[in-house]
Design a protein around this motif. Sequence first.
Motif, PDB file in Angstrom:
ATOM      1  N   ILE A  30       0.853  -1.180   0.000  1.00 36.49           N
ATOM      2  CA  ILE A  30       0.000   0.000   0.000  1.00 36.49           C
ATOM      3  C   ILE A  30       0.894   1.236   0.000  1.00 36.49           C
ATOM      4  CG2 ILE A  30      -1.833   1.243   1.203  1.00 36.49           C
ATOM      5  CD1 ILE A  30      -2.632  -1.426   2.488  1.00 36.49           C
ATOM      6  N   ASP A  31       0.790   2.037  -1.063  1.00 36.29           N
ATOM      7  CA  ASP A  31       1.630   3.224  -1.212  1.00 36.29           C
ATOM      8  C   ASP A  31       0.754   4.470  -1.126  1.00 36.29           C
ATOM      9  OD1 ASP A  31       3.700   4.924  -1.648  1.00 36.29           O
ATOM     10  OD2 ASP A  31       3.992   4.435  -3.763  1.00 36.29           O
ATOM     11  N   LEU A  32       0.975   5.260  -0.077  1.00 35.37           N
ATOM     12  CA  LEU A  32       0.270   6.526   0.093  1.00 35.37           C
ATOM     13  C   LEU A  32       1.109   7.628  -0.537  1.00 35.37           C
ATOM     14  CD1 LEU A  32      -0.579   6.160   3.902  1.00 35.37           C
ATOM     15  CD2 LEU A  32      -1.786   5.175   1.958  1.00 35.37           C
ATOM     16  N   ASN A  33       0.469   8.485  -1.334  1.00 34.50           N
ATOM     17  CA  ASN A  33       1.196   9.545  -2.016  1.00 34.50           C
ATOM     18  C   ASN A  33       0.595  10.899  -1.678  1.00 34.50           C
ATOM     19  OD1 ASN A  33       3.178   8.205  -4.120  1.00 34.50           O
ATOM     20  ND2 ASN A  33       1.294   6.998  -4.132  1.00 34.50           N
ATOM     21  N   THR A  34       1.436  11.837  -1.258  1.00 34.35           N
ATOM     22  CA  THR A  34       0.973  13.189  -1.023  1.00 34.35           C
ATOM     23  C   THR A  34       0.818  13.916  -2.363  1.00 34.35           C
ATOM     24  OG1 THR A  34       3.275  13.853  -0.653  1.00 34.35           O
ATOM     25  CG2 THR A  34       1.955  13.330   1.281  1.00 34.35           C
ATOM     26  N   LEU A  35       0.174  15.083  -2.335  1.00 36.49           N
ATOM     27  CA  LEU A  35      -0.106  15.827  -3.561  1.00 36.49           C
ATOM     28  C   LEU A  35       1.175  16.269  -4.256  1.00 36.49           C
ATOM     29  CD1 LEU A  35      -2.989  18.129  -2.291  1.00 36.49           C
ATOM     30  CD2 LEU A  35      -3.224  16.102  -3.725  1.00 36.49           C
ATOM     31  N   LYS A  36       1.190  16.214  -5.583  1.00 35.20           N
ATOM     32  CA  LYS A  36       2.285  16.718  -6.401  1.00 35.20           C
ATOM     33  C   LYS A  36       1.757  17.918  -7.190  1.00 35.20           C
ATOM     34  CE  LYS A  36       5.006  13.378  -5.104  1.00 35.20           C
ATOM     35  NZ  LYS A  36       4.087  12.768  -4.141  1.00 35.20           N
ATOM     36  N   PRO A  37       2.157  19.140  -6.841  1.00 37.19           N
ATOM     37  CA  PRO A  37       1.518  20.339  -7.409  1.00 37.19           C
ATOM     38  C   PRO A  37       1.665  20.484  -8.919  1.00 37.19           C
ATOM     39  CG  PRO A  37       3.474  20.908  -6.130  1.00 37.19           C
ATOM     40  CD  PRO A  37       3.171  19.480  -5.831  1.00 37.19           C
ATOM     41  N   LEU A  38       2.765  20.006  -9.506  1.00 38.81           N
ATOM     42  CA  LEU A  38       2.931  20.143 -10.952  1.00 38.81           C
ATOM     43  C   LEU A  38       2.085  19.143 -11.725  1.00 38.81           C
ATOM     44  CD1 LEU A  38       6.749  20.919 -11.319  1.00 38.81           C
ATOM     45  CD2 LEU A  38       4.804  22.493 -11.370  1.00 38.81           C
ATOM     46  N   ASP A  39       1.427  18.210 -11.028  1.00 41.94           N
ATOM     47  CA  ASP A  39       0.475  17.325 -11.690  1.00 41.94           C
ATOM     48  C   ASP A  39      -0.865  18.017 -11.913  1.00 41.94           C
ATOM     49  OD1 ASP A  39       2.330  15.333 -11.735  1.00 41.94           O
ATOM     50  OD2 ASP A  39       1.510  14.222 -10.042  1.00 41.94           O
ATOM     51  N   PHE A  40      -1.059  19.173 -11.280  1.00 39.13           N
ATOM     52  CA  PHE A  40      -2.301  19.916 -11.408  1.00 39.13           C
ATOM     53  C   PHE A  40      -2.188  20.927 -12.535  1.00 39.13           C
ATOM     54  CE2 PHE A  40      -2.615  17.984  -7.386  1.00 39.13           C
ATOM     55  CZ  PHE A  40      -3.940  17.985  -6.977  1.00 39.13           C
ATOM     56  N   GLY A  41      -3.307  21.188 -13.193  1.00 40.11           N
ATOM     57  CA  GLY A  41      -3.305  22.108 -14.324  1.00 40.11           C
ATOM     58  C   GLY A  41      -3.468  23.558 -13.941  1.00 40.11           C
ATOM     59  N   LYS A  42      -3.851  23.838 -12.697  1.00 39.68           N
ATOM     60  CA  LYS A  42      -4.093  25.214 -12.295  1.00 39.68           C
ATOM     61  C   LYS A  42      -4.050  25.306 -10.780  1.00 39.68           C
ATOM     62  CE  LYS A  42      -9.116  24.584 -12.232  1.00 39.68           C
ATOM     63  NZ  LYS A  42     -10.413  25.049 -12.776  1.00 39.68           N
ATOM     64  N   GLN A  43      -4.227  26.553 -10.289  1.00 37.12           N
ATOM     65  CA  GLN A  43      -4.298  26.778  -8.851  1.00 37.12           C
ATOM     66  C   GLN A  43      -5.587  26.176  -8.300  1.00 37.12           C
ATOM     67  OE1 GLN A  43      -5.741  30.527  -6.895  1.00 37.12           O
ATOM     68  NE2 GLN A  43      -3.540  30.826  -6.534  1.00 37.12           N
ATOM     69  N   VAL A  44      -5.474  25.538  -7.153  1.00 37.13           N
ATOM     70  CA  VAL A  44      -6.633  24.958  -6.481  1.00 37.13           C
ATOM     71  C   VAL A  44      -6.571  25.329  -5.007  1.00 37.13           C
ATOM     72  CG1 VAL A  44      -7.857  22.852  -5.856  1.00 37.13           C
ATOM     73  CG2 VAL A  44      -6.774  23.032  -8.098  1.00 37.13           C
ATOM     74  N   VAL A  45      -7.681  25.871  -4.502  1.00 38.50           N
ATOM     75  CA  VAL A  45      -7.806  26.165  -3.083  1.00 38.50           C
ATOM     76  C   VAL A  45      -9.077  25.499  -2.588  1.00 38.50           C
ATOM     77  CG1 VAL A  45      -7.955  27.950  -1.301  1.00 38.50           C
ATOM     78  CG2 VAL A  45      -6.628  28.372  -3.373  1.00 38.50           C
ATOM     79  N   SER A  46      -8.983  24.760  -1.497  1.00 39.85           N
ATOM     80  CA  SER A  46     -10.133  24.020  -0.991  1.00 39.85           C
ATOM     81  C   SER A  46     -10.173  24.104   0.526  1.00 39.85           C
ATOM     82  CB  SER A  46     -10.065  22.545  -1.421  1.00 39.85           C
ATOM     83  OG  SER A  46     -11.133  21.803  -0.881  1.00 39.85           O
ATOM     84  N   ALA A  47     -11.378  24.285   1.074  1.00 38.35           N
ATOM     85  CA  ALA A  47     -11.570  24.307   2.518  1.00 38.35           C
ATOM     86  C   ALA A  47     -12.799  23.483   2.851  1.00 38.35           C
ATOM     87  CB  ALA A  47     -11.732  25.738   3.027  1.00 38.35           C
ATOM     88  N   ALA A  48     -12.765  22.816   3.997  1.00 34.02           N
ATOM     89  CA  ALA A  48     -13.885  21.943   4.366  1.00 34.02           C
ATOM     90  C   ALA A  48     -14.092  21.980   5.868  1.00 34.02           C
ATOM     91  CB  ALA A  48     -13.635  20.512   3.903  1.00 34.02           C
TER      92      ALA A  48
END
Length: 944
Positions: free
Chosen positions: A185-203
């Motif tokens: 089981i491999d857990l991976n944190t976010l890789k920002p250059l895999d995203f196409g744009k800025q993302v901001v999220s709050a919950a």
Amino acid sequence: MELNLSKRQQSSSLNRAMVKLTPIAAGCAVMLALSSGAAFAQQAEPAKEAAKADPQQTTETVVVTGIRRGIEAAISLKKNSTSIVEAISAEDIGKLPDSSVAESISRLPGVTAQRSRSSGKAADISVRGLSPSFNGSLLNGREQASTGNARAPEFDLFPAELMGSVMIYKTPDASLIGQGLAATIDLNTLKPLDFGKQVVSAAYRKQRTGVQTASEGSGDRISFSYVDQFADRTIGLSLGFTKFKEDGGAQQRFNTWGGWSPEVDYNGAKVKTIGGFGADTETSKSDRDGASATLQFKPNKNFKSTIDLFYSAGSSSLKKTGLEGAIAGSAGGYDPDGVLSNATIVNGVVTAGTFSNYKGVVRNHKESAKDKFTSIGWNSDLKVDEWTLNADLAYSKAKKDASRYETTAGQPGNATGLSSISYTGFNGGNFNDVKYTTSLNFGDRNVAKLTDVNGWGGGVDSPQAGYVALPTVNDKVTSFRLTASRDVEFGPIVTARFGVNGTDREKIRAGQEGRLVVKGTNGYATATVPGSAVGVAGTTGLPIVSFDPEGSLGSIYDLARWVDASVLAKDWSVHEKVTTAYAMGDLDGELMGLNYRGNVGVQFVHTNQSSTGNQVDLANCTGITAATCPSSVVGGGTSYSNILPSLNVSFNLGSDQYFRVGAGKIMSRANMDDMRASQAFGVTTQGNNPILTGSGGNPNLKPFLAKALDLSYEKYFGNKGYFSFAGFYKSLDTYIYRSPTTFDFAPFVSAKTPLPLTGAYKGSTVGLLTAPRNGEGGSIHGFEMAVNVPFNMFSSYLDGFGAMLNHSDTSSKITLPGFGFGNVAVTSLNIPLPGLSKKVSNLRLYYEKNGFQVAWAARKRSDFLGQVSDYQDNMQLTMVKGETLVDLQASYEFQSGWLKGLSLLVQANNWNNTPFQEYNTDPNVITNKVTYGRTYLFGANYKF
């Protein structure tokens, strides 16, 4: 949120490939070798491999917005993979109102979870029905430190919101470091250059726990994520924070003392009655703060560097308020046998009656822990001419400080006028349904006082009014990895990759513990229970005094440190150095008219392990202090090497059909506490034969090793749905079991050590040592099937509806070798593997359209041999009754207007209020039962 998913998450072998590989059968291995002269394996770079698999698909952008999109992304990964994998993406995790990764991935096909018997939450992950200890667990492709006795970190350390993706590899390849027997089981944190744009999220999420129990609890959870790219997308940054706090509801437990039902004399006849019970009401509290950060730098196509940090810190506590005591017999030196009266007898069973001399013990116990986990990694790729080079450095550290207070209240050891206890409704096996009443009110502080109730510490000269343990765990892991790869033309081998990985790990467990003694002048000293709170003894409904014992050491109690073999054996250290070298070659060719992709590879793994611990000579241990139970520090260790070949192939049968064949050798390392050097021994008598016997760990322990064969047929319907059927077989070369084994204690015997004086072992240093051992032989085999389809495939009227169904059936057989025990010979036995559920099923029905999402899910597993922590902080095996859990989820995402990006959700977990139940041999006789109630969650998510 747009998530760019290429066929690999990174070209680095550390950040596991999204196009993974499956082991290949020996027959195909021979044919491929003859047709190509192939050697070693790895994976092609994503664009190149995708082009060869499908010229129209080099890279792809998947807009993940809901259940259906998440399913399609997972199907695409599964379809394009050459191994058996399951996956969950960042958006899937963010959409699920789960508190940990374990809760999220327990929804995947072939995956289930063992619930914590204290909280009811998913705690340990099982794949294909096998024990959680058979999994390898990684973070960003790297082994990590842990806060428990096990090798892998507890999954509740990882808040779901901070994960970018989770990949579960059911079959290994040569570049997979830290693999497991069941899965990796491999857990991976976010890789920002895999995203196409800025993302901001709050919950924000609010929850109610323990619904339908004695009292409800509540919880709050907030999270924030930020992903951005700068300097023409040459720099990427992601930040994530989460905070969670929960006050658990009241969980009611009932323990039958193993279903104890002795026979007693009544009116000149033997009748069957209840021996005793323990009943608790448990309340829990927990909080956790988590943070992650990733910085990526990619100035050009030839160089990329990534630094990732992960931090998690939390605290937890479990308060147990209960009543226990013997009814018919005795539970201690101050507890006289009960005398039966007013009995109703049916078929030799006392269905109702009254017992005198009830020495009830009110328990106020509290287990608390604070933990901290930090992980740092630096990974860089550099392309030089035809070569791609990668370097990875990593460090992780985990620390856990725990405390366990156990206090007893009741009538002191010299008390007169004891209580009586009456019961009704017993039929000989329904212990959980019996109703109890007592003549004294144990909720009265004039009746139940803090004291030594039953003489459990040994009597008036060594009183025990409770117990306290203060263990600590420290674990550090450092690792480095170097890889090199290039394209080649050698028959069907298109890419060659070579690598070396080094891991250095040291884990230390230490602490002190001992008797709690009420401050006073004699062993019968008492103290009034602080406060005025009154609790309830589990399912019995009996009132009992209640207080929080944490911090009572020094104010109410003195500590009399306990030193004996069992306590000293808990302190140990394990040091492990592992070097792994591997070579791989990607395959792309044609065989008998069928196109195939895959790899062939080999790992060479060298392990050097050492351990220290305490050794106690039980013959010279006459008390429970350092002076009366002398010990010495002992050490041991070993080194060994393993060669793990693998060959993985996926055949394209046409019409979106694939046949996957795999063969390889796999390894799963032992839990680190099993490798401790701690040991204790002394003379015991078996029949007429005195013999040296002992127990401890095994610093020479080697891992599970198995040869694996996997076959899989899959039919896809584009990326909308699929059907799959897979079979697997693992032939165990070695396994780990705990059993008495012939052992020569000569290296640990001194001139003063008493040896057997009579019998077959007279004067002999050869005896029996109960410790983890490596056995040989046995197998694991089974099959799994999965169906994942949207219903609009059958009719447009059903657009938006869909179903996911999977089932696995697994069996195991281990041959336990016979061993001598005094003059008793035990023949070989066939035993199942601990942790194995023979049958595991998952069903999810959903509807998603126009922003609405509704899902109903059920997870079912059969009985299994589970792992739980006992009252001494030792891991014990127990039979856990099969269970079915039902969850409900509904949400709505605004599609337009100024509220666009806002999602509202509601979820109910454990809707059917399934309890956690344990038994010994008869599943109809429950020995321990915990009811958790439902959990309701309400939340809002805003993304822009």
